[in-house]
Enzyme design. Structure first.
Site, PDB file in Angstrom:
ATOM      1  N   ASN A   9      13.553   0.651   0.934  1.00 47.94           N
ATOM      2  CA  ASN A   9      14.407  -0.220   1.748  1.00 47.94           C
ATOM      3  C   ASN A   9      13.559  -1.416   2.193  1.00 47.94           C
ATOM      4  O   ASN A   9      12.757  -1.288   3.108  1.00 47.94           O
ATOM      5  CB  ASN A   9      14.931   0.572   2.959  1.00 47.94           C
ATOM      6  CG  ASN A   9      15.759  -0.300   3.887  1.00 47.94           C
ATOM      7  OD1 ASN A   9      16.040  -1.454   3.570  1.00 47.94           O
ATOM      8  ND2 ASN A   9      16.147   0.254   5.020  1.00 47.94           N
ATOM      9  N   TRP A  10      13.770  -2.549   1.512  1.00 47.63           N
ATOM     10  CA  TRP A  10      12.957  -3.736   1.838  1.00 47.63           C
ATOM     11  C   TRP A  10      13.376  -4.357   3.170  1.00 47.63           C
ATOM     12  O   TRP A  10      12.693  -5.235   3.673  1.00 47.63           O
ATOM     13  CB  TRP A  10      13.084  -4.796   0.738  1.00 47.63           C
ATOM     14  CG  TRP A  10      12.398  -4.466  -0.548  1.00 47.63           C
ATOM     15  CD1 TRP A  10      11.798  -3.285  -0.898  1.00 47.63           C
ATOM     16  CD2 TRP A  10      12.239  -5.338  -1.678  1.00 47.63           C
ATOM     17  NE1 TRP A  10      11.288  -3.371  -2.170  1.00 47.63           N
ATOM     18  CE2 TRP A  10      11.544  -4.616  -2.673  1.00 47.63           C
ATOM     19  CE3 TRP A  10      12.619  -6.651  -1.955  1.00 47.63           C
ATOM     20  CZ2 TRP A  10      11.221  -5.176  -3.913  1.00 47.63           C
ATOM     21  CZ3 TRP A  10      12.312  -7.212  -3.187  1.00 47.63           C
ATOM     22  CH2 TRP A  10      11.615  -6.476  -4.157  1.00 47.63           C
ATOM     23  N   LYS A  11      14.536  -3.938   3.695  1.00 51.13           N
ATOM     24  CA  LYS A  11      15.092  -4.565   4.911  1.00 51.13           C
ATOM     25  C   LYS A  11      15.173  -6.078   4.681  1.00 51.13           C
ATOM     26  O   LYS A  11      15.410  -6.506   3.548  1.00 51.13           O
ATOM     27  CB  LYS A  11      14.276  -4.163   6.137  1.00 51.13           C
ATOM     28  CG  LYS A  11      14.143  -2.635   6.230  1.00 51.13           C
ATOM     29  CD  LYS A  11      13.675  -2.134   7.539  1.00 51.13           C
ATOM     30  CE  LYS A  11      13.590  -0.611   7.490  1.00 51.13           C
ATOM     31  NZ  LYS A  11      13.214  -0.015   8.764  1.00 51.13           N
ATOM     32  N   HIS A 107      22.477   2.871   8.433  1.00 50.54           N
ATOM     33  CA  HIS A 107      21.085   2.825   8.904  1.00 50.54           C
ATOM     34  C   HIS A 107      21.089   2.605  10.422  1.00 50.54           C
ATOM     35  O   HIS A 107      21.939   1.886  10.944  1.00 50.54           O
ATOM     36  CB  HIS A 107      20.339   1.692   8.188  1.00 50.54           C
ATOM     37  CG  HIS A 107      18.866   1.762   8.381  1.00 50.54           C
ATOM     38  ND1 HIS A 107      18.256   1.363   9.552  1.00 50.54           N
ATOM     39  CD2 HIS A 107      17.875   2.219   7.581  1.00 50.54           C
ATOM     40  CE1 HIS A 107      16.948   1.566   9.453  1.00 50.54           C
ATOM     41  NE2 HIS A 107      16.692   2.092   8.264  1.00 50.54           N
ATOM     42  N   GLU A 109      19.344   0.784  12.234  1.00 48.45           N
ATOM     43  CA  GLU A 109      19.264  -0.635  12.650  1.00 48.45           C
ATOM     44  C   GLU A 109      20.652  -1.254  12.651  1.00 48.45           C
ATOM     45  O   GLU A 109      20.974  -2.074  13.508  1.00 48.45           O
ATOM     46  CB  GLU A 109      18.303  -1.389  11.713  1.00 48.45           C
ATOM     47  CG  GLU A 109      16.854  -1.014  12.000  1.00 48.45           C
ATOM     48  CD  GLU A 109      15.911  -1.126  10.815  1.00 48.45           C
ATOM     49  OE1 GLU A 109      16.276  -1.738   9.789  1.00 48.45           O
ATOM     50  OE2 GLU A 109      14.795  -0.574  10.917  1.00 48.45           O
ATOM     51  N   GLU A 179      16.551  10.052   9.270  1.00 45.09           N
ATOM     52  CA  GLU A 179      15.644   9.018   9.771  1.00 45.09           C
ATOM     53  C   GLU A 179      15.639   9.070  11.302  1.00 45.09           C
ATOM     54  O   GLU A 179      16.490   8.427  11.943  1.00 45.09           O
ATOM     55  CB  GLU A 179      16.115   7.631   9.319  1.00 45.09           C
ATOM     56  CG  GLU A 179      16.026   7.411   7.820  1.00 45.09           C
ATOM     57  CD  GLU A 179      15.744   5.947   7.478  1.00 45.09           C
ATOM     58  OE1 GLU A 179      14.921   5.718   6.587  1.00 45.09           O
ATOM     59  OE2 GLU A 179      16.325   5.050   8.107  1.00 45.09           O
ATOM     60  N   GLY A 185       9.454   2.438  11.656  1.00 37.67           N
ATOM     61  CA  GLY A 185       8.645   1.248  11.917  1.00 37.67           C
ATOM     62  C   GLY A 185       7.635   1.418  13.035  1.00 37.67           C
ATOM     63  O   GLY A 185       7.055   0.446  13.502  1.00 37.67           O
ATOM     64  N   SER A 223       8.321   5.833   8.826  1.00 33.46           N
ATOM     65  CA  SER A 223       6.867   5.710   8.769  1.00 33.46           C
ATOM     66  C   SER A 223       6.225   6.603   7.711  1.00 33.46           C
ATOM     67  O   SER A 223       5.133   7.140   7.934  1.00 33.46           O
ATOM     68  CB  SER A 223       6.247   5.981  10.146  1.00 33.46           C
ATOM     69  OG  SER A 223       6.667   5.001  11.069  1.00 33.46           O
ATOM     70  N   GLY A 244      10.439   2.271   4.212  1.00 31.55           N
ATOM     71  CA  GLY A 244      10.555   0.894   4.691  1.00 31.55           C
ATOM     72  C   GLY A 244       9.277   0.127   4.420  1.00 31.55           C
ATOM     73  O   GLY A 244       9.007  -0.295   3.290  1.00 31.55           O
ATOM     74  N   GLY A 245       8.454  -0.045   5.464  1.00 32.91           N
ATOM     75  CA  GLY A 245       7.249  -0.881   5.376  1.00 32.91           C
ATOM     76  C   GLY A 245       6.388  -0.609   4.149  1.00 32.91           C
ATOM     77  O   GLY A 245       5.960  -1.556   3.470  1.00 32.91           O
TER      78      GLY A 245
HETATM   79  P1  13P Z   1       9.547   2.508   7.883  1.00 38.49           P
HETATM   80  O1  13P Z   1       9.103   3.254   6.656  1.00 38.49           O
HETATM   81  O2  13P Z   1       9.056   1.102   7.952  1.00 38.49           O
HETATM   82  O3  13P Z   1       9.297   3.289   9.132  1.00 38.49           O
HETATM   83  O4  13P Z   1      11.146   2.361   7.774  1.00 38.49           O
HETATM   84  C1  13P Z   1      11.908   3.489   7.507  1.00 38.49           C
HETATM   85  C2  13P Z   1      13.300   3.065   7.263  1.00 38.49           C
HETATM   86  O5  13P Z   1      13.990   2.628   8.163  1.00 38.49           O
HETATM   87  C3  13P Z   1      13.805   3.158   5.889  1.00 38.49           C
HETATM   88  O6  13P Z   1      15.174   2.955   5.842  1.00 38.49           O
END
Ligand code: 13P
Length: 260
Positions: A9-11, A107, A109, A179, A185, A223, A244-245
């Site tokens: 997930n590149w966000k 998600h 977010e 999640e 994050g 994470s 994510g990251g």
């Molecule tokens: P991180 O891996 O940056 O914590 O993000 C997780 C995430 O929200 C994937 O959808």
């Protein structure tokens, strides 16, 4: 243990040059001798929608297919409606037309920052399934809910409300991503034991809803790093990750894929 999946997930990160470079680096990492990617693992990339076409072209031009590897594409969100006067929205059918196989739905977010509610999420799951996309439904508790002993009940409620429109023959298409909001994050992943406990609970809840829970992918996000991935994926009910990251770095993402 269900089907295995690692999804990136590149966000809201990246641009066309970043996409070109990341896919080239990722191809090099995944195809180098001894890379040992288990071909029972599906890998998906979910870039911002504006970068889907670049991603698709990059994957088509890559040597991944020569090595028997397929990277699937997905979107990070889509509309609750199928078509019409919904300025700024992207439909499930449009995502499928761009070559997408997956869509992240619900998600945290989007739930927190965009006010997405369970009704909208349930409709989005139905849109995905109607267009042949696999929804990756995100569920997870906040830190307050965990501290109040409500992690399981929160996840149960989210699953029950989001999955009301799934037909019996569609369950196999549904992926669940656990999640925990407090792990996203923050650099602090859930421990493998805590994550496993919730994943087990998710499977029990899915089975109670009539789903073939053992055959479905239940993946963990929050994470995940190369150093923690192996232990998480070794748990019997953790079938992969939503990253994510660490998915923004070819080396880290490839290591996480290999750990699965
Ligand atoms: P991180 O891996 O940056 O914590 O993000 C997780 C995430 O929200 C994937 O959808």
């Amino acid at each position: 243990m269900g089907r295995r999946l690692i999804a990136a997930n590149w966000k809201m990160h990246g641009n066309r040059e970043f996409t070109r470079r990341l896919l080239a680096d990722l191809t090099a990492e995944l195809t180098r001798p001894g890379a040992c990617l288990d071909n029972g693992v599906e890998v998906a990339i979910m870039p911002p929608s504006l970068l889907l076409a670049d991603c698709r072209r990059g994957l088509e031009k890559s040597s991944l297919a020569l090595h028997g590897l397929t990277l699937f594409l997905g979107v990070q969100n889509l509309a609750r409606w199928s078509e019409g006067a919904y300025t700024g929205e992207i439909s499930a059918a449009m995502a499928a037309d761009q070559g997408c196989r997956f869509a992240i739905i619900g998600h945290s977010e989007r739930r927190q920052l965009m006010g997405e509610d369970d009704q909208a999420i349930s409709e989005k799951v139905a849109q995905c399934l109607a267009s042949g996309l696999k929804p990756i439904l995100c569920v997870g508790e906040t830190l307050q809910e965990r501290e109040d002993g409500q992690a399981f009940s929160r996840v149960t409620a989210q699953l029950q409300q989001a999955l009301t429109q799934v037909n019996p023959d569609q369950w196999q298409q549904v992926v669940i991503a656990y999640e925990p909001v407090w792990a996203i994050g923050t650099g602090v992943s859930a421990s493998a034991e805590d994550a496993q406990a919730v994943h087990r609970h998710i499977r029990v809840t899915l089975a109670a809803l009539g789903a073939p829970a053992q055959e479905m992918a239940v993946i963990y996000g929050g994470s995940v790093k190369p150093e923690t991935a192996k232990q998480l994926f070794a748990q019997p009910d953790i079938d992969g990750g939503l990253i994510g990251g660490a998915s923004l770095d070819a080396n880290s993402f490839a290591s996480i894929c290999r750990a699965c």
